[in-house]
Design an enzyme around this catalytic site. Sequence first.
Site, PDB file in Angstrom:
ATOM      1  N   TYR A   9       0.884  -1.176   0.000  1.00 56.85           N
ATOM      2  CA  TYR A   9       0.000   0.000   0.000  1.00 56.85           C
ATOM      3  C   TYR A   9       0.917   1.219   0.000  1.00 56.85           C
ATOM      4  O   TYR A   9       1.829   1.310   0.822  1.00 56.85           O
ATOM      5  CB  TYR A   9      -0.880   0.026   1.253  1.00 56.85           C
ATOM      6  CG  TYR A   9      -1.993  -1.012   1.250  1.00 56.85           C
ATOM      7  CD1 TYR A   9      -3.239  -0.715   0.730  1.00 56.85           C
ATOM      8  CD2 TYR A   9      -1.791  -2.295   1.786  1.00 56.85           C
ATOM      9  CE1 TYR A   9      -4.266  -1.650   0.724  1.00 56.85           C
ATOM     10  CE2 TYR A   9      -2.815  -3.234   1.798  1.00 56.85           C
ATOM     11  CZ  TYR A   9      -4.055  -2.900   1.259  1.00 56.85           C
ATOM     12  OH  TYR A   9      -5.064  -3.829   1.260  1.00 56.85           O
ATOM     13  N   TYR A  36      -6.924  -5.676  10.011  1.00 57.91           N
ATOM     14  CA  TYR A  36      -6.660  -6.144   8.637  1.00 57.91           C
ATOM     15  C   TYR A  36      -6.961  -7.627   8.506  1.00 57.91           C
ATOM     16  O   TYR A  36      -7.576  -8.063   7.521  1.00 57.91           O
ATOM     17  CB  TYR A  36      -5.209  -5.836   8.226  1.00 57.91           C
ATOM     18  CG  TYR A  36      -5.013  -5.915   6.728  1.00 57.91           C
ATOM     19  CD1 TYR A  36      -5.056  -4.777   5.933  1.00 57.91           C
ATOM     20  CD2 TYR A  36      -4.815  -7.148   6.098  1.00 57.91           C
ATOM     21  CE1 TYR A  36      -4.916  -4.848   4.552  1.00 57.91           C
ATOM     22  CE2 TYR A  36      -4.675  -7.235   4.719  1.00 57.91           C
ATOM     23  CZ  TYR A  36      -4.721  -6.084   3.954  1.00 57.91           C
ATOM     24  OH  TYR A  36      -4.592  -6.158   2.584  1.00 57.91           O
TER      25      TYR A  36
HETATM   26  C1  PHB Z   1      -6.951  -6.482  -4.901  1.00 57.90           C
HETATM   27  O1  PHB Z   1      -7.732  -6.259  -5.819  1.00 57.90           O
HETATM   28  O2  PHB Z   1      -6.081  -7.368  -4.989  1.00 57.90           O
HETATM   29  C2  PHB Z   1      -7.015  -5.677  -3.664  1.00 57.90           C
HETATM   30  C3  PHB Z   1      -7.898  -4.598  -3.575  1.00 57.90           C
HETATM   31  C4  PHB Z   1      -7.936  -3.857  -2.413  1.00 57.90           C
HETATM   32  C5  PHB Z   1      -7.110  -4.183  -1.347  1.00 57.90           C
HETATM   33  C6  PHB Z   1      -6.267  -5.259  -1.427  1.00 57.90           C
HETATM   34  C7  PHB Z   1      -6.217  -6.015  -2.592  1.00 57.90           C
HETATM   35  O3  PHB Z   1      -7.141  -3.433  -0.223  1.00 57.90           O
END
Ligand code: PHB
Length: 388
Positions: free
Chosen positions: A200, A383
């Site tokens: 992120y 999370y």
């Molecule tokens: C994903 O599409 O892989 C994805 C989307 C949002 C997130 C994590 C992964 O927070």
Amino acid sequence: MRTQVAIIGAGPAGLLLGQLLHKSGIDNVILERQTADYVLGRVRAGVIEQVTRDLLDQAGVGARMHKDGLVHDGVQICVDGKRHHLSFKELTGKSVLVYGQTEITRDLMEGRAAAGAKTIYSAHDVALHDFSRSAPRVTYSVDGKSEEIVCDFIAGCDGFHGVSRPSVPAGAIKTYERMYPFGWLGILSDTPPVSEELIYVRHPRGFALCSMRSHTRSRYYIQCSLDDHIDAWPDQRFWDEIRPRLDEQAQADLITGPSIEKSIAPLRSFVAEPLRFGQLFLAGDAAHIVPPTGAKGLNLAASDVQYLWRALVEHYADKSDAGLAHYSDRALARVWKAERFSWWMTTTLHRMSDNPFDHQLQLAELDYLFRSKAAATAFAENYVGLPY
Ligand code: PHB
Ligand code: APR
């Protein structure tokens, strides 16, 4: 036609509820507006909490998820070019599974077909009737022919744009909403992920996310403007925009390639209360939306479904309506915590405004996250998913 539970919508919420009810001997029919192929064509997030994984196992559809899903013990957060690692395993003893939502939907559809449970695709003009009474009805048409289902309960699992929530009289429902002044531009590409863990990214140019579907398929997102259009984003422009948002190592490791899917999605937080109206129960995106930061959408749908499934089993098997009476409060308590977490991740990692005060607050928030074990544990606990 007569069934015990009429389920509106064959997204993850409707299919999972249908599968769990079927396993518990409760008869149900799913009505879906689209075709199965259309439903499978939607690309959505792919991070599965341990509690969601356990529920998919209980529904008997977890085999491929265990074989192909990637276990992630932590996550990386990159702030202005410097990457930090947070270990879920060390902080909570738990991990998450990275496995595409499209694959979950496919596993659920196959499980339902194998169980011989009824799904009616391309069901048009679905309308809900008499759900304030004991024998609600759902009417719809297929191939121009009008049909009716009489049932005990209706589960509104038809997503944000479905018919269930708008069927409730306006005075009986309260909604809470926040729109964010940006969107996510996402691409899927058959290239190896830039890192073993998700990254992120908070950067002055805007948020970015490096995610994946497998060791050979990547999913990347960048924060974009709400007026942006995908035609204005050829692949090269996307890669040229995400690269400078990453740290030096990731810039060097990033392997680019042609996109196989590209889309723009707005970000929204939304909650409707309550989730029960007589014999109608809302679950999943029909009742609430989170921005994708933190990947809580599918997990929240699964947690609603878990409460509703248990409540319906209590009703039929134990002749107790306590679970049904508490469904809304129990589900919403978890929903609001996920709303808080998704809002927090979104507002902490995106370029929210041009006000330097806001930027400094974000940096302070993130610095605290990396330096305080208490803050890191709170992050990790949310999370990986709060307990039911
Ligand atoms: C994903 O599409 O892989 C994805 C989307 C949002 C997130 C994590 C992964 O927070
Ligand atoms: N009649 C029948 N079906 C409908 C109607 C209608 N009037 N309106 C919508 N539907 C169907 C949609 O076509 C869709 O297949 O309901 C389904 C709802 O699925 P989702 O939008 O995926 O919602 P949900 O199952 O709650 O999903 C939970 O999965 O798709 C993600 O973003 C979603 O992360 C969230 C999670």
